[in-house]
Design an enzyme around this catalytic site. Sequence first.
Site, PDB file in Angstrom:
ATOM      1  N   SER A  53       7.281   2.660 -12.600  1.00 15.27           N
ATOM      2  CA  SER A  53       6.625   1.399 -12.759  1.00 15.27           C
ATOM      3  C   SER A  53       7.238   0.227 -12.010  1.00 15.27           C
ATOM      4  CB  SER A  53       6.724   0.847 -14.228  1.00 15.27           C
ATOM      5  OG  SER A  53       6.231  -0.443 -14.544  1.00 15.27           O
ATOM      6  N   HIS A 113       1.839   5.237  -7.442  1.00 19.12           N
ATOM      7  CA  HIS A 113       0.678   4.786  -6.752  1.00 19.12           C
ATOM      8  C   HIS A 113       0.186   5.743  -5.705  1.00 19.12           C
ATOM      9  CE1 HIS A 113       2.693   0.708  -7.877  1.00 19.12           C
ATOM     10  NE2 HIS A 113       1.450   0.696  -8.362  1.00 19.12           N
TER      11      HIS A 113
HETATM   12  P1  AMP Z   1      -0.383  -1.748 -10.774  1.00 16.81           P
HETATM   13  O1  AMP Z   1       0.137  -1.709  -9.419  1.00 16.81           O
HETATM   14  O2  AMP Z   1       1.086  -1.428 -11.703  1.00 16.81           O
HETATM   15  O3  AMP Z   1      -1.267  -2.488 -11.207  1.00 16.81           O
HETATM   16  O4  AMP Z   1      -0.849  -0.094 -10.977  1.00 16.81           O
HETATM   17  C1  AMP Z   1      -1.834   0.513 -10.044  1.00 16.81           C
HETATM   18  C2  AMP Z   1      -2.483   1.764 -10.666  1.00 16.81           C
HETATM   19  O5  AMP Z   1      -1.420   2.619 -10.348  1.00 16.81           O
HETATM   20  C3  AMP Z   1      -2.774   1.751 -11.901  1.00 16.81           C
HETATM   21  O6  AMP Z   1      -4.037   2.616 -11.894  1.00 16.81           O
HETATM   22  C4  AMP Z   1      -1.634   2.347 -12.552  1.00 16.81           C
HETATM   23  O7  AMP Z   1      -2.018   3.051 -13.878  1.00 16.81           O
HETATM   24  C5  AMP Z   1      -1.088   3.416 -11.652  1.00 16.81           C
HETATM   25  N1  AMP Z   1       0.300   3.721 -12.015  1.00 16.81           N
HETATM   26  C6  AMP Z   1       1.411   3.120 -12.080  1.00 16.81           C
HETATM   27  N2  AMP Z   1       2.554   3.437 -12.593  1.00 16.81           N
HETATM   28  C7  AMP Z   1       2.037   4.983 -12.570  1.00 16.81           C
HETATM   29  C8  AMP Z   1       2.911   6.089 -12.540  1.00 16.81           C
HETATM   30  N3  AMP Z   1       4.085   6.299 -12.872  1.00 16.81           N
HETATM   31  N4  AMP Z   1       1.990   7.367 -12.473  1.00 16.81           N
HETATM   32  C9  AMP Z   1       0.832   7.263 -11.994  1.00 16.81           C
HETATM   33  N5  AMP Z   1       0.111   6.183 -11.815  1.00 16.81           N
HETATM   34  C10 AMP Z   1       0.718   5.006 -12.022  1.00 16.81           C
END
Ligand code: AMP
Length: 281
Positions: free
Chosen positions: A185, A37
């Site tokens: 993640s 993030h």
């Molecule tokens: P989330 O909080 O899981 O909904 O993710 C929010 C944003 O962070 C989304 O655009 C995801 O694609 C991005 N994101 C999550 N994990 C990663 C990662 N390991 N590397 C880059 N971006 C990420």
Amino acid sequence: MQVLRSVNEMQANSIGLRTEGKLIGFVPTMGYLHAGHLSLVEVAKAKSDITVVSIFVNPTQFSVGEDLERYPRDLERDLKLCEDCSVDIVFVPSTEEMYPAGHSTQVEETAVASDLCGVSRPTHFRGVTTICAKLFNLCRPDFVVFGQKDAQQAVVIRRMAEDLNFPIDIVVAPTVRDEDGLAMSTRNTCLDSRQREDALLLSRSLFAGKSLVDDKGIRNVDRIKSEVTGILTAGRCVRLNYVEVVNRENMETEAEIEPGRSMIVVAAWIDEVRLIDNVML
Ligand code: AMP
């Protein structure tokens, strides 16, 4: 750093900033922030005058029986991380604020969203496009940064922004991985050490497939899928959802691999935890 909780405040703020001519960069998240993030925040900061991060665990992108209640949350820690990264505005609405009684409008992309993750999570992307459309209207960004890890999501959002004429650039930033290759993640925190070892097979299998393409010159899709599947399904806790080779622009399955255009995408459950990952070829 401003922490805003109401939709009216958020929208009034961003309209004011735009009137002043400020460039707004936006990073939507569901919180429990990690280095993936924060890498998106850095991309946004480098391109904008004002960086807005939203933290909202969006219930409409979870189906019944998925992990909405178990989804990790730690707002205090998230706010500290945002402050350390010099984020300007954090938008933290409540569910009632985003979905008040009577809310009955959904935004649905119907092509890209129906395949891959859309098969096992049929209402997921409708939840994502609905919340993103709302957040775009509230935060009024010039550009929004998404992560490549959620490749299909980025393509769905780009399609939605184009179809609905949002005057917004969609930027996709590279996947951030732990040292051992596991894509960062929020759901990784739900894995015990045995499960984490099997989760590593996602990136390991993807990189093995990539090596066949990049180093051995193989272009046959079935050969690559069978290599990735073999490595991934050797894990005792792994239940494969899909392995596909797709065109990175539109997520359509490839008949033959085209380096520079193709991408391997995987999804698997590690016991109850569903993980996704992908690699560019
Ligand atoms: P989330 O909080 O899981 O909904 O993710 C929010 C944003 O962070 C989304 O655009 C995801 O694609 C991005 N994101 C999550 N994990 C990663 C990662 N390991 N590397 C880059 N971006 C990420």
